[in-house]
Motif scaffolding. Structure first.
Motif, short mmCIF file in Angstrom:
data_model
loop_
_atom_site.label_atom_id
_atom_site.label_comp_id
_atom_site.label_asym_id
_atom_site.label_seq_id
_atom_site.Cartn_x
_atom_site.Cartn_y
_atom_site.Cartn_z
N ALA A 1 0.86 -1.19 0.00
CA ALA A 1 0.00 0.00 0.00
C ALA A 1 0.89 1.23 0.00
CB ALA A 1 -0.92 0.01 1.21
N ARG A 2 0.48 2.25 -0.75
CA ARG A 2 1.20 3.53 -0.81
C ARG A 2 0.26 4.66 -0.42
NH1 ARG A 2 3.14 0.81 -5.37
NH2 ARG A 2 5.42 0.67 -5.52
N LEU A 3 0.61 5.40 0.59
CA LEU A 3 -0.20 6.53 1.04
C LEU A 3 0.48 7.81 0.59
CD1 LEU A 3 -0.92 5.35 4.72
CD2 LEU A 3 -2.02 4.63 2.58
N ARG A 4 -0.17 8.53 -0.30
CA ARG A 4 0.40 9.78 -0.84
C ARG A 4 -0.05 10.94 0.05
NH1 ARG A 4 1.94 9.17 -6.21
NH2 ARG A 4 1.43 11.34 -6.70
N LEU A 5 0.93 11.59 0.68
CA LEU A 5 0.64 12.64 1.64
C LEU A 5 0.48 13.99 0.95
CD1 LEU A 5 3.24 11.60 4.38
CD2 LEU A 5 0.82 10.97 4.21
N LYS B 1 5.22 4.04 2.27
CA LYS B 1 5.12 2.72 1.65
C LYS B 1 5.00 1.68 2.75
CE LYS B 1 7.91 4.05 -2.36
NZ LYS B 1 9.11 3.73 -3.17
N LEU B 2 3.93 0.89 2.69
CA LEU B 2 3.66 -0.09 3.72
C LEU B 2 3.80 -1.51 3.16
CD1 LEU B 2 0.46 1.53 5.29
CD2 LEU B 2 2.84 1.80 6.04
N GLN C 1 -7.29 2.06 1.09
CA GLN C 1 -6.15 1.42 0.44
C GLN C 1 -5.56 0.30 1.30
OE1 GLN C 1 -4.64 5.83 -0.49
NE2 GLN C 1 -3.23 4.31 -1.31
N ILE C 2 -5.55 0.52 2.60
CA ILE C 2 -4.89 -0.41 3.50
C ILE C 2 -5.72 -1.67 3.75
CG2 ILE C 2 -4.18 -0.71 5.91
CD1 ILE C 2 -3.23 2.21 5.84
N GLU D 1 -7.17 10.33 -10.23
CA GLU D 1 -5.93 10.89 -10.76
C GLU D 1 -4.71 10.21 -10.17
OE1 GLU D 1 -6.48 14.96 -9.84
OE2 GLU D 1 -7.87 15.32 -11.50
N GLU D 2 -4.75 9.93 -8.86
CA GLU D 2 -3.62 9.25 -8.22
C GLU D 2 -3.48 7.84 -8.77
OE1 GLU D 2 -4.13 9.45 -4.03
OE2 GLU D 2 -3.66 11.59 -3.91
N ALA D 3 -4.59 7.18 -9.03
CA ALA D 3 -4.54 5.84 -9.59
C ALA D 3 -3.90 5.86 -10.97
CB ALA D 3 -5.94 5.24 -9.67
N GLU D 4 -4.24 6.87 -11.76
CA GLU D 4 -3.66 6.99 -13.10
C GLU D 4 -2.15 7.21 -13.02
OE1 GLU D 4 -6.11 8.22 -16.34
OE2 GLU D 4 -6.61 6.30 -15.44
#
Length: 332
Positions: free
Chosen positions: A161-165, A172-173, A217-218, A304-307
């Motif tokens: 999982a990636r959490l974009r701050l 990155k988890l 996401q998590i 957008e983040e997914a793209e």
């Protein structure tokens, strides 16, 4: 028009049936409420479409559905398959448990099937290697054990999982990090719940929409093995018992349960399998509710983040071409 799944970041595919909305091979629509989802055929999750792309496509789906021979139907939900391959799921006025069974049953079942295939391939591969190298590693059974440990270690070490701050950073988890994630009640009831993320002795605490987004996401990464039909039914029952996903979330995060060895409560990894699936369902519906109530910019951002990350999405240690193999045999 977005063409990437906001959850697994893979392509949603195309159709040549709907000129006004050529994205996706399975679409779900609710004409009465004006909702349209693209169902990802890789992860089976429902992607709610942005408002401006929705209305004309919903009307077209209704027309095509009416002219297409039904394959499955109930009083409230129908499934039709167009001769050119497009599948349409028409939502009428289902009870929550009926809708949840349609919406989540496929994705959890698909995940379980994929996990079983991956596990079977891994066991077979390691059995072969172990037999060949038994003398080197001290016997076939011991060799298999250590090689399986190596495989599990590699899987747990990969980013899941990636959490974009907001500041541009990314958390990155990996599999071990996911075991440390907790949910707790927010300071304000209006904010829903707090999500506590730990990594290398650092801790981040998120509330409100951010908590819901990152949990979205998590939790699927934690639930990567999916669940049996009975487990999914039990998950739906848990939510139904509370009457609404919001009330389920409030009760789940308030209770001092799911302890770590140190007595700290709220660990998602410690929850029973049906509860973890119910948590994913409730979070997904909470995110969608916020989008429908006017926070559509969050929906846009998620797409957008997914793209952006689609091209670099990692794939759980599978060799090249494995996804295509799974897709071809998914109905088998």
């Amino acid at each position: 028009m977005y063409r990437t799944c906001m959850f697994c970041t893979k392509s949603l595919g195309e159709n040549e049936v709907l000129e006004v909305f050529p994205v996706g091979r399975r679409l779900a629509f609710d004409a009465e409420r004006g909702r349209l989802w693209v169902v990802c055929r890789h992860c089976e999750r429902w992607n709610l479409t942005p408002m401006e792309e929705r209305w004309e496509a919903v009307e077209a789906c209704e027309r095509i559905f009416s002219d297409t021979r039904l394959r499955v139907s109930t009083d409230n939900i129908g499934l039709a398959r167009h001769r050119e391959g497009l599948e349409l799921v028409r939502i009428g006025r289902p009870q929550r448990n009926e809708f949840a069974a349609w919406r989540y049953g496929d994705q959890f079942g698909r995940r379980r099937k994929k996990a079983l295939i991956i596990g079977g391939v891994a066991v077979a591969a390691f059995a072969g290697v172990t037999f060949a190298g038994a003398a080197v590693v001290g016997g076939s059974s011991m060799g298999g054990y250590w090689m399986w440990q190596v495989f599990e270690g590699i899987r747990n070490g990969r980013t899941q999982a990636r959490l974009r701050l907001d500041d541009g950073g990314v958390i990155k988890l990996n599999g071990q990090d996911l075991k440390q994630v907790r949910v707790r009640p927010a300071e304000s009831a209006a904010e829903g719940f707090r999500l506590v993320v730990e990594k290398k002795k650092r801790e981040w605490v998120f509330e409100g929409p951010r908590a819901a987004q990152y949990a979205g996401q998590i939790v699927p990464a934690i639930n990567k093995a999916g669940g049996r039909q009975r487990t999914v039914e039990d998950a739906v029952t848990e939510i139904e018992r509370h009457g609404h996903p919001d009330r389920f979330l409030a009760d789940l995060t308030r209770g001092d349960r799911f302890y770590s060895k140190k007595g700290v409560p709220g660990y998602i990894n410690k929850m029973p399998a049906p509860t973890k699936l119910a948590l994913e369902m409730a979070i997904h519906e909470e995110e969608e509710r916020r989008a429908l109530e006017g926070e559509l910019w969050r929906l846009e951002r998620a797409w957008e983040e997914a793209e952006e990350i689609a091209a670099i999405s990692d794939n759980l240690l599978l060799p090249e071409g494995a996804d295509d193999f799974l897709e071809q045999h998914r109905e088998g």
